[in-house]
Design a protein around this motif. Structure first.
Motif, mmCIF file in Angstrom:
data_model
loop_
_atom_site.group_PDB
_atom_site.id
_atom_site.type_symbol
_atom_site.label_atom_id
_atom_site.label_comp_id
_atom_site.label_asym_id
_atom_site.label_seq_id
_atom_site.Cartn_x
_atom_site.Cartn_y
_atom_site.Cartn_z
ATOM 1 N N ASP A 92 0.886 -1.063 -0.001
ATOM 2 C CA ASP A 92 -0.023 -0.064 -0.176
ATOM 3 C C ASP A 92 0.866 1.387 0.075
ATOM 4 O O ASP A 92 1.821 1.461 0.832
ATOM 5 N N ALA A 93 0.664 2.220 -1.010
ATOM 6 C CA ALA A 93 1.505 3.411 -1.228
ATOM 7 C C ALA A 93 1.495 4.311 0.023
ATOM 8 O O ALA A 93 2.726 4.770 0.513
ATOM 9 N N THR A 94 0.449 4.469 0.454
ATOM 10 C CA THR A 94 0.371 5.378 2.076
ATOM 11 C C THR A 94 1.167 4.743 2.994
ATOM 12 O O THR A 94 1.791 5.685 3.681
ATOM 13 N N ALA A 95 0.762 3.422 3.311
ATOM 14 C CA ALA A 95 1.632 2.733 4.414
ATOM 15 C C ALA A 95 2.974 2.916 4.108
ATOM 16 O O ALA A 95 4.039 2.920 4.994
ATOM 17 N N GLY A 96 3.382 2.570 2.962
ATOM 18 C CA GLY A 96 4.597 2.268 2.546
ATOM 19 C C GLY A 96 5.555 3.617 2.707
ATOM 20 O O GLY A 96 6.730 3.825 3.219
ATOM 21 N N ALA A 130 8.343 14.752 -2.533
ATOM 22 C CA ALA A 130 8.913 13.475 -1.663
ATOM 23 C C ALA A 130 10.151 14.119 -0.777
ATOM 24 O O ALA A 130 10.086 13.698 0.644
ATOM 25 N N THR A 131 11.031 14.821 -1.308
ATOM 26 C CA THR A 131 12.106 15.247 -0.226
ATOM 27 C C THR A 131 11.533 16.334 0.913
ATOM 28 O O THR A 131 12.011 16.044 1.951
ATOM 29 N N LEU A 132 10.562 17.000 0.391
ATOM 30 C CA LEU A 132 9.950 17.940 1.531
ATOM 31 C C LEU A 132 9.315 17.063 2.658
ATOM 32 O O LEU A 132 9.342 17.372 3.683
ATOM 33 N N GLU A 133 8.455 16.022 1.949
ATOM 34 C CA GLU A 133 7.666 15.268 3.056
ATOM 35 C C GLU A 133 8.528 14.473 4.117
ATOM 36 O O GLU A 133 8.284 14.377 5.192
ATOM 37 N N LEU A 134 9.742 14.105 3.522
ATOM 38 C CA LEU A 134 10.591 12.925 4.465
ATOM 39 C C LEU A 134 11.244 14.040 5.406
ATOM 40 O O LEU A 134 11.523 13.615 6.374
ATOM 41 N N LEU A 135 11.582 15.212 5.161
ATOM 42 C CA LEU A 135 12.293 16.251 5.853
ATOM 43 C C LEU A 135 11.429 16.439 7.125
ATOM 44 O O LEU A 135 12.086 16.583 8.355
ATOM 45 N N ALA A 367 8.388 3.553 -6.772
ATOM 46 C CA ALA A 367 8.889 2.879 -5.773
ATOM 47 C C ALA A 367 9.401 3.713 -4.515
ATOM 48 O O ALA A 367 9.492 3.294 -3.334
ATOM 49 N N ARG A 368 9.375 5.099 -4.776
ATOM 50 C CA ARG A 368 9.733 6.219 -3.649
ATOM 51 C C ARG A 368 8.572 6.692 -3.081
ATOM 52 O O ARG A 368 8.801 7.876 -2.581
ATOM 53 N N TYR A 369 7.546 6.382 -3.724
ATOM 54 C CA TYR A 369 6.344 6.940 -3.405
ATOM 55 C C TYR A 369 6.055 8.385 -3.791
ATOM 56 O O TYR A 369 5.335 9.285 -3.181
ATOM 57 N N ALA A 370 6.691 8.695 -4.989
ATOM 58 C CA ALA A 370 6.683 10.135 -5.473
ATOM 59 C C ALA A 370 5.793 10.046 -6.544
ATOM 60 O O ALA A 370 6.338 9.997 -7.870
ATOM 61 N N HIS A 371 4.502 9.723 -6.359
ATOM 62 C CA HIS A 371 3.496 9.654 -7.541
ATOM 63 C C HIS A 371 3.233 10.950 -8.172
ATOM 64 O O HIS A 371 3.071 10.779 -9.331
ATOM 65 N N ASP A 372 3.676 12.122 -7.563
ATOM 66 C CA ASP A 372 3.549 13.379 -8.645
ATOM 67 C C ASP A 372 4.609 13.461 -9.486
ATOM 68 O O ASP A 372 4.250 13.733 -10.596
ATOM 69 N N VAL A 373 5.874 12.858 -9.189
ATOM 70 C CA VAL A 373 6.813 12.799 -10.239
ATOM 71 C C VAL A 373 6.362 11.634 -11.223
ATOM 72 O O VAL A 373 6.605 11.853 -12.200
ATOM 73 N N ARG A 400 -4.177 6.561 -12.902
ATOM 74 C CA ARG A 400 -3.691 5.991 -11.732
ATOM 75 C C ARG A 400 -2.510 6.724 -10.631
ATOM 76 O O ARG A 400 -2.692 6.722 -9.597
ATOM 77 N N ALA A 401 -1.484 7.109 -11.468
ATOM 78 C CA ALA A 401 -0.461 7.732 -10.744
ATOM 79 C C ALA A 401 -1.233 9.273 -10.261
ATOM 80 O O ALA A 401 -0.883 9.534 -9.073
ATOM 81 N N GLN A 402 -1.826 9.797 -10.919
ATOM 82 C CA GLN A 402 -2.710 11.108 -10.349
ATOM 83 C C GLN A 402 -3.287 10.755 -9.296
ATOM 84 O O GLN A 402 -3.512 11.608 -8.221
ATOM 85 N N ILE A 403 -4.225 9.582 -9.420
ATOM 86 C CA ILE A 403 -5.129 9.286 -8.204
ATOM 87 C C ILE A 403 -4.223 8.980 -6.764
ATOM 88 O O ILE A 403 -4.636 9.532 -5.795
ATOM 89 N N ARG A 404 -2.994 8.414 -6.960
ATOM 90 C CA ARG A 404 -2.173 8.078 -5.699
ATOM 91 C C ARG A 404 -1.618 9.577 -5.376
ATOM 92 O O ARG A 404 -1.326 9.601 -4.300
ATOM 93 N N ALA A 405 -1.367 10.579 -6.193
ATOM 94 C CA ALA A 405 -0.591 11.888 -5.919
ATOM 95 C C ALA A 405 -1.628 12.870 -5.441
ATOM 96 O O ALA A 405 -1.339 13.810 -4.979
ATOM 97 N N GLY A 406 -3.121 12.231 -5.323
ATOM 98 C CA GLY A 406 -4.141 13.020 -5.085
ATOM 99 C C GLY A 406 -4.463 14.132 -5.844
ATOM 100 O O GLY A 406 -5.351 15.125 -5.406
ATOM 101 N N ALA A 407 -4.101 14.019 -7.122
ATOM 102 C CA ALA A 407 -4.520 14.801 -7.893
ATOM 103 C C ALA A 407 -5.773 14.662 -8.939
ATOM 104 O O ALA A 407 -5.766 14.186 -9.944
ATOM 105 N N LEU A 408 -7.072 14.384 -8.027
ATOM 106 C CA LEU A 408 -8.029 14.095 -8.669
ATOM 107 C C LEU A 408 -8.658 14.708 -9.813
ATOM 108 O O LEU A 408 -9.272 14.165 -10.625
ATOM 109 N N ALA A 409 -8.544 16.057 -9.733
ATOM 110 C CA ALA A 409 -9.353 16.881 -10.993
ATOM 111 C C ALA A 409 -8.444 16.109 -12.278
ATOM 112 O O ALA A 409 -8.934 16.111 -13.371
#
Length: 647
Positions: A92-96, A130-135, A367-373, A400-409
């Motif tokens: 699961d991407a969110t858990a990972g 992804a960098t900012l989130e990990l920080l 694989a790095r959970y960077a779905h926006d990238v 599917r990548a956009q959904i996982r990135a939260g870009a629903l529109a």
């Protein structure tokens, strides 16, 4: 040094800011060397300004430096996306993503128990999400860890949220000023002789920016004070262009090729990609080094001394010539393992070869959970695809990548594009593929059948999510929470609680509704699920209205509206005004907000406008507006707008 001295058993943060060329990178290098002499483990990483950089690259550099001295041990699996070039993850991407963030800081805390650790991240203004989130994962950590983050203040617009989060840790803030007049004089005189008046002019023109001072001094040395202070328009790029014009045209062409390749380039790639022979390329690079535009960070590598040099060279290229250069660079890189760079250059070249490399690079990003990238890379793949089957399949991946990135529109727009494209070809198989690319289950019968046949937790949870929502069943919601907890599927832990809140609302049980919604909100914030955060905040705001705490409700609605805007919700534009209208209706002030209601007039707000007009005694206009009302769409606002119509 104050931040380093203050670190004892608690993590500290230092923020270094300045404009381009103010020497922050040099400061970080001196800091790193001093900390190492004092026994610190220094892990440094740099955010790259090129689109070809892998996601979270600064963390990859920093953590691999730590791994070179200390094994990640029990954290190896969770850290694999950054420490190795792993393929797509099935978890699961969110858990990972949550486990990755936790593993980084727990590992660093273990390492810091033996010797203090400094994590130095440079050029944060180029950081990806992804960098900012990990920080942010190290806030509140009780360990001797110093985090130093450096960025350009004038390019930090997208860092606002991250900086607000770090503010809770009371960071040390170090703003780098320009050089003093004395320091400017010393720097200028390392390049050439100059009188006091000329030095004062350079200090005023450059604002003490070290890079700009040095470039102006070199121009002064080559063309004299009249050119350096009078004829050249103000701005370091103009100074650079003036200096480049003094180089042979052949050398400038090679430097432009190097600029398209990136901030740093292998010499052998430039030799293969250039129109000139090897000697011509080497002569051009030698000229760049001698003139101070390039340096040599290692054997076989050249690097622009500053991003502004590269930017200036690239900015003066036509799109046609840049595309040709990208193609030559990509061809020269064939056979290397730099998938992200190959994807970038082939995509900028408009080559069909971009598709395969973009897909591979997107898999690395996922694989790095960077779905926006991943979504950006898949957009490039779509743009360079050829056959219809490939085109629709890539649109499905992108969606599917956009959904996982939260870009629903954006995801909805991608699905619309896929459906229209398939329809234009008259291909039923592609039409089915386009409709089924959206991974959210939507059909009740299919959900019941899936529940009956489910053999794994994911399929059962997906079916339960639909059935619990449709049937309003608290037991199904609780089972969904239990599956999410047992199998580390946080999305279902959150949605199960939100479904339970809806059941409690239907049963007129506000106590249970508030409790499970608050639990959902806490989980959604922990796992950084913006859409779920907004839904929970809206629910709590509605409860607050019911309790009569209207000022608090307005605050919550504003927060929820901002959250929906950030996630790209199609309802974001109208949500906040309608939410505030709920407050005005409840406190009896709707009539006082007639102008506000008029300002957002749309077909779905005609009933609200009629009520506002009536509150102001404008009954004739109110009846005319009410008569113009059309049918209410069965969407997010249906219940609220139907209630308005019956008032």
């Amino acid at each position: 040094m104050a931040a380093a001295q203050a670190v004892t058993d608690g993590a500290r943060v230092a923020l270094v800011t300045g404009e381009a060329g103010l020497g922050k990178s040099t400061l970080l290098e001196h800091l790193g060397r001093r900390l190492e002499r004092e026994g610190w483990l220094v892990a440094a990483g740099r955010c790259l300004e090129v689109d070809s950089a892998p996601p979270a690259w600064a963390w990859t550099e920093a953590l691999r430096a730590v791994a070179a001295t200390t094994s990640p041990g029990e954290f190896a699996d969770d850290l694999a996306p950054l420490l190795t070039d792993t393929g797509p993850v099935n978890a699961d991407a969110t858990a990972g993503r949550f486990r990755l963030r936790q593993a980084i800081w727990k590992w660093l805390a273990e390492v810091a128990a033996e010797r203090p650790v400094a994590v130095v991240l440079d050029d944060l203004h180029w950081a990806d999400a992804a960098t900012l989130e990990l920080l942010g994962g190290g806030l509140g950590l009780r360990a001797p860890i110093l985090v130093v983050a450096a960025y350009r203040a004038d390019e930090s617009g997208h860092l606002t949220e991250m900086l607000a989060s770090l503010a809770r840790a009371a960071p040390l803030r170090l703003a780098l000023p320009g050089l003093s007049d004395e320091a400017v004089a010393e720097l200028v005189r390392t390049e050439c002789e100059a009188d006091e008046e000329t030095i004062a002019g350079i200090a005023e023109r450059t604002g003490g920016n070290p890079f700009y001072v040095r470039e102006s001094a070199r121009l002064l040395n080559g063309e004299g004070a009249l050119v350096a202070l009078s004829e050249v328009p103000e701005g370091v790029r103009d100074v650079l262009r003036r200096r480049l014009a003094r180089l042979p045209e052949g050398a400038v062409s090679i430097l432009r090729l190097a600029a398209v390749a990136g901030r740093e380039s292998p010499v052998d790639v430039l030799v293969k990609a250039a129109d000139a022979d090897e000697d011509g390329v080497l002569d051009a690079l030698d000229a760049g080094v001698i003139s101070g535009l390039l340096d040599e960070p290692g054997p076989g590598l050249v690097r622009f001394v500053h991003a502004l040099v590269r930017d200036t060279l690239v900015a003066d290229l036509s799109r046609l010539r840049a595309a040709r250069m990208h193609a030559r660079i990509a061809d020269a890189m064939e056979g290397t393992d730099d998938i992200a760079a190959l994807a970038h250059h082939y995509a900028r070249a408009g080559s069909p070869k971009a598709v395969g490399y973009c897909v591979q690079a997107a898999e690395l990003a996922e694989a790095r959970y960077a779905h926006d990238v991943a979504a950006c890379l898949l957009s490039d793949a779509v743009a360079n695809s050829t056959g219809p089957d490939e085109h629709v399949e890539l649109l499905g991946r992108l969606l599917r990548a956009q959904i996982r990135a939260g870009a629903l529109a954006a995801a909805r727009e991608t699905r619309r594009e896929a459906v229209e494209y398939a329809e234009s070809l008259g291909r039923d198989d592609l039409m089915i593929a386009a409709f089924t690319a959206w991974t959210e289950p939507t059909v009740l019968e299919a959900a019941q059948e899936a529940l009956d046949l489910a053999t794994g937790p994911r399929l059962r949870a997906a079916a339960l999510q639909i059935l619990a929502e449709v049937h309003g069943d608290a037991e199904l919601s609780q089972e969904l929470v239990e599956i999410g907890t047992e199998h580390d599927l946080p999305v279902y832990r959150v949605t199960g609680r939100l479904n339970h809140a809806a059941v409690a609302a239907a049963a007129n049980d506000p106590v249970t509704m508030r409790r499970v919604t608050a639990e959902a909100l806490e989980l959604a914030r922990t796992y950084r699920m913006p859409e779920a955060i907004a839904v929970a905040e809206i629910t709590l705001a509605a409860l607050t209205v019911i309790e009569g705490r209207l000022a608090d409700a307005a605050h919550l609605y504003n927060k929820a509206g901002e959250g929906r805007r950030r996630t790209g919700s199609v309802h974001a534009a109208g949500f906040l005004q309608l939410a505030l209208a709920v407050i005005w209706l409840n406190d009896g002030t709707l009539g006082a907000h007639l102008d506000d209601v008029r300002a957002v007039l749309s077909p779905m707000t005609t009933d609200l406008l009629a009520l506002a007009l009536h509150a102001n005694g404008l009954d004739t206009e109110a009846r005319k507006v009410r008569a113009s009302s059309g049918p209410i769409r069965p969407d997010f606002f249906f219940t609220f707008l139907t209630t308005l119509r019956f008032l």
